[in-house]
Structure formats: C-alpha cells, structure tokens
Design a protein around this motif. Structure first.
Motif, PDB file in Angstrom:
ATOM      1  N   LYS A  20      -1.075   4.033  -3.354  1.00 27.87           N
ATOM      2  CA  LYS A  20      -0.729   3.206  -3.266  1.00 27.87           C
ATOM      3  C   LYS A  20       0.240   2.767  -5.119  1.00 27.87           C
ATOM      4  N   HIS A  32     -11.035  -4.752   3.117  1.00 24.87           N
ATOM      5  CA  HIS A  32      -9.838  -3.028   3.948  1.00 24.87           C
ATOM      6  C   HIS A  32     -10.951  -3.400   4.783  1.00 24.87           C
ATOM      7  N   ARG A  80       2.270 -10.342   3.127  1.00 23.42           N
ATOM      8  CA  ARG A  80       1.560  -9.804   2.473  1.00 23.42           C
ATOM      9  C   ARG A  80       3.130  -8.800   1.541  1.00 23.42           C
ATOM     10  N   HIS A  96      -5.720  -0.012  -3.697  1.00 30.95           N
ATOM     11  CA  HIS A  96      -4.780  -1.300  -3.772  1.00 30.95           C
ATOM     12  C   HIS A  96      -4.590  -0.834  -5.109  1.00 30.95           C
ATOM     13  N   SER A 141       1.312  -1.098  -0.199  1.00 32.10           N
ATOM     14  CA  SER A 141      -0.514   0.514   0.472  1.00 32.10           C
ATOM     15  C   SER A 141       1.061   1.507   0.271  1.00 32.10           C
ATOM     16  N   SER A 200      -8.008  -5.493   0.422  1.00 25.46           N
ATOM     17  CA  SER A 200      -6.655  -5.054   0.846  1.00 25.46           C
ATOM     18  C   SER A 200      -5.541  -6.229   0.182  1.00 25.46           C
TER      19      SER A 200
HETATM   20  N1  DSN Z   1      -3.820  -0.455   5.784  1.00 24.09           N
HETATM   21  C1  DSN Z   1      -3.624   0.127   3.929  1.00 24.09           C
HETATM   22  C2  DSN Z   1      -3.387  -1.399   3.585  1.00 24.09           C
HETATM   23  O1  DSN Z   1      -2.184  -1.399   3.919  1.00 24.09           O
HETATM   24  O2  DSN Z   1      -4.054  -2.303   2.720  1.00 24.09           O
HETATM   25  C3  DSN Z   1      -5.089   0.214   3.394  1.00 24.09           C
HETATM   26  O3  DSN Z   1      -5.373   1.509   4.039  1.00 24.09           O
END
Ligand code: DSN
Length: 441
Positions: free
Chosen positions: A235, A130, A369, A208, A39, A180
């Motif tokens: 992002k 999210h 991730r 995203h 992100s 997310s």
């Molecule tokens: N919290 C963020 C993420 O890292 O996906 C999105 O707001």
C-alpha cells in the motif's frame, strides 16, 4: 447447471489467449486512468522482475538455515537480507516475512497472542476498521470477541477518555490499533498506560500506513507502546502483495509465539518470489522512502483541499482533512458512494465506495475513499492533485459528459506512466511483458 452468462465453448488455447488479452486490456486501461485506491500501488522494475523468477517455483518451509527442503541457500541469503532490512527500517528486534498477506499476518497475531473466547479491542468497521476485526473475518475465525472502542467522529480517531473507561471495564487481552480508513495517527501513546494497567498487549495493523511509518511521516507505533505490528506490504509501502510481522517486546516469548504462528500456524510455504521482491522494496524504501512518504501526504492534503474548495464534503476539515495517504468524502448529495464510485470509474478515475461513521448499510455506503499512493508513485505532485479535483468537479457537479472526463483523465496521465522513487526509475509502470520479457502494447 450451466452459467447462462458463460461464453460459448472455446479451445483451451483460446482460453489462454482470452486471459492474456484481458490482462493486457486491464494494464492499458490503468495506464490511461487515475488510480486513487488507497490500498494499491505499483511495483518497481527490480521488484517486479523477481516475481517471475525461479524463486516462484520453490519451497522453503521454516527459517533460514533451518529448512525442510534442500536447495535453499540463495533463498536463505535473500530472506536474511529481507529480515535485516525490515528490522533496521522499523528499528525493532523481531521481524518475520513469511505471512503471505496482511490478513494472514493478522491471523498469525491472533493465533500467537489470543485464544478462542478472548476479548480483543478494536475499532468498528463503520469507523474504518479492516474486515479482519469482524466476526466474519479473522476475529471470527480465531473465535475472539471484539471490544469496540469509542469513536470521535469529528477527529476521525479513537475517543481516548471513553475508550479508557471501556477498556478498564472489559479488560481485553489484546488491543488492535489499525484502520482501512486511516486518516490520522491513533492514540497508542495515550492509551499505552491503560493497556499496561490491564495487562493487555498493543497490536498495530500498519497495512495502510507502513510506508508512511518507514518514511517517518506518521506515528511510530512500536516505540509508542505496541509490542507487535502486522502489515501488508503493497500500500503506502510500494512492495509486492505480501505480509509482514514486526515486534518490539521485552518478553522474548512474544517473538517466539509470532514465529511459530507464522509457520507452521498460518503458512506452509511463504511465496519466495514475493519475499525476494519485498527485500528489494524494503531496500528502495531505505533509499527513497522518506521523500516518497512526504509527497504522498502532501498530495493527499492537496487533493482534499482542492475538492473541498469545489464544494465536496471532505471529512475532518478542521484537522486539515488528513495526515496520511487517504481522504474520505461524503457523497450523499452526489448520489451516494456506490453510484459515485461507478460513475468515476467509467470516467477513468478509480476509487472505492466506503462506509463512513454513522453509515448503517455496508451495501450502500455514504462515502468514497481516495488515496494518493499510486499517483504519487508515478510522479504526480500538488498541481496534478488540483487537476484531479477539477475532473471530479466536472463529472459530479458540472455535468461534463463521462467521455470527455475520460479523455481528460487519459491526457493528464500521459506524462505519468513511469514508476518513481526506486532504482530503475522511469521504467513503464503499467506495461505488460510477454514470456520472453518483450513489452506488449
Ligand atoms: N481491503 C483493503 C483496503 O482497501 O483497505 C485492505 O485489505
């Protein structure tokens, strides 16, 4: 009661220096690191310049030409440019650039198109949604209740037949498509007839994947059946931290409601400096966005494959691991999401622990991730993705000491500290600038 961990009293001038120094240290750390947070991204030099412009000091409530304050002529000019760029980039009839973040944009949609007590379709948090769609997030604030979609874990997307049945039964008013942990396009087109049948509006949270949509490398939700799109703008679209609303609906009431939810609903002033920076980022996306988005996806796939070849459990192998900027790795055998993310950070590789389908404890997620937006932004390609996978393998499988991986990460990053895919490309991406614009090392 005094916080026992707080530092000894200092003069306020010393506090100011402490804060400036902490930010310098942070910038230097990231300059030497491999940032893989899905992100996050880097601003271009011209967008960055506007963040500390005089726009930061001003108010401009309302819309261009209809402000509550005087002195807004240039703000109006910039906001009109920003709106026009957004509508042309996403080929839609409505845009609003006043939400100051993605979550605020989501609150605006909920305020405009749902009422307390309404049902709203969404994925579950553990399937990658999210926090906006949680009871403790925007859904809870607006008092709407979730109807959770059925999930296809193998394909990491919504299970269409089961979800269709659920929607026909529950008949939510609004259906949110957005994640997310966003590996693959969502079945907007496939579920659009069901939404029509039950009279629900389709809403896409593109935070995203906004840059991938702009660059034509993902789905096109506003032309597949969603009437409204909300997003943050920092992002895969490498802009300032800000929010955005877009709409494409035959019903003019949708745009009117969204605009009034944006202001005076969920914002007063809308951070004019960020709005100006967004105008630059949108212009740069028109110019460089397709090449950038293509490389972002190619890099994510290359990183996933290289990790898989080194024994990592990368999700969705049968589908090529990802069609976006993000990959998900189950790291139970490496010690679990939290421990792995912390060990990687100590070795200069910045990731986050992440809930994966089937996880039950948000505090102890089974995965990490990884995302390719920032490493792509500084010019890395497939070859560097393989080198990053080697570093993870060294640290987590081969027992190479943290210090050595940290040095190797800094060595790799040395050639990649300038921001690319923008006007003024090559400018130092991580440098700290003092008040008169001098770079500070
Ligand atoms: N919290 C963020 C993420 O890292 O996906 C999105 O707001």
């Amino acid at each position: 009661m005094a916080d026992p961990s707080s530092p000894p009293a200092a003069s306020m001038a010393e506090v100011v220096e402490q804060v400036r120094n902490a930010v310098r240290v942070h910038s230097r750390r990231f300059e030497r690191a491999i940032p893989l947070i899905a992100s996050e991204n880097l601003l271009s030099p011209y967008a960055k310049e506007l963040l500390i412009s005089d726009f930061h000091s001003r108010y401009a409530e309302g819309l261009p030409g209809e402000r509550y304050y005087e002195g807004n002529e240039q703000v109006d000019e910039v906001e009109r440019i920003c709106l026009d760029l957004a509508r042309r980039l996403f080929r839609c009839s409505f845009a609003d650039v006043r939400p100051i973040s993605g979550t605020v944009a989501n609150l605006a949609v909920l305020k405009a198109l749902a009422a307390p007590g309404d049902l709203v379709g969404t994925a579950r948090l553990s399937d990658g949604a999210h926090i906006s769609s949680a009871g403790f997030g925007a859904f809870g604030l607006r008092g709407v209740k979730p109807v959770h979609y059925a999930w296809d874990e193998e394909r990491m997307t919504i299970d269409v037949p089961k979800t269709r049945a659920l929607l026909l039964e529950a008949r939510p008013k609004l259906c949110l498509f957005g994640l997310s942990l966003f590996l693959f396009p969502l079945p907007v087109k496939e579920l659009a007839p069901t939404l029509q049948e039950i009279g629900a509006l389709g809403w896409y949270d593109a935070a995203h994947v906004l840059g991938l949509i702009a660059g034509g490398q993902f789905q096109d939700p506003l032309h597949e059946g969603c009437s409204v799109l909300s997003a943050s703008t920092h992002k895969t679209l490498p802009g300032p931290q800000h929010g955005l609303l877009l709409g494409e609906s035959k019903d003019p009431e949708v745009g009117r409601k969204l605009a009034s939810a944006a202001f005076p609903g969920v914002t007063s002033n809308h951070h004019l400096n960020a709005m100006a920076a967004l105008a630059v980022s949108l212009a740069e996306t028109h110019e460089f966005g397709r090449a950038y988005a293509k490389q972002v996806v190619a890099n994510a796939r290359a990183l996933a494959l290289a990790l898989h070849e080194r024994g990592f459990d990368v999700l969705a192998e049968k589908l090529g691991f990802t069609a976006s900027h993000t990959i998900a790795v189950r790291v139970a055998k490496e010690g679990g999401g939290e421990s792995v993310a912390q060990r990687l950070a100590a070795a200069g590789i910045i990731t986050n622990k992440n809930l994966l389908p089937g996880d039950t404890s948000p505090k102890h997620p089974g995965g990490i991730r990884l995302g390719s937006p920032e490493v792509t932004r500084v010019g890395m390609k497939e070859r560097e993705m393989v080198r990053i996978a080697e570093l993870l393998d060294d640290l987590l499988h081969k027992g190479v000491p943290t210090e050595r991986v940290l040095e190797a990460a800094a060595e790799l990053k040395k050639g990649f500290t300038g921001v690319q895919y923008c006007f003024g490309a090559g400018e130092a991406a991580y440098r700290y600038y003092d008040l008169v614009g001098r770079p500070v090392s």
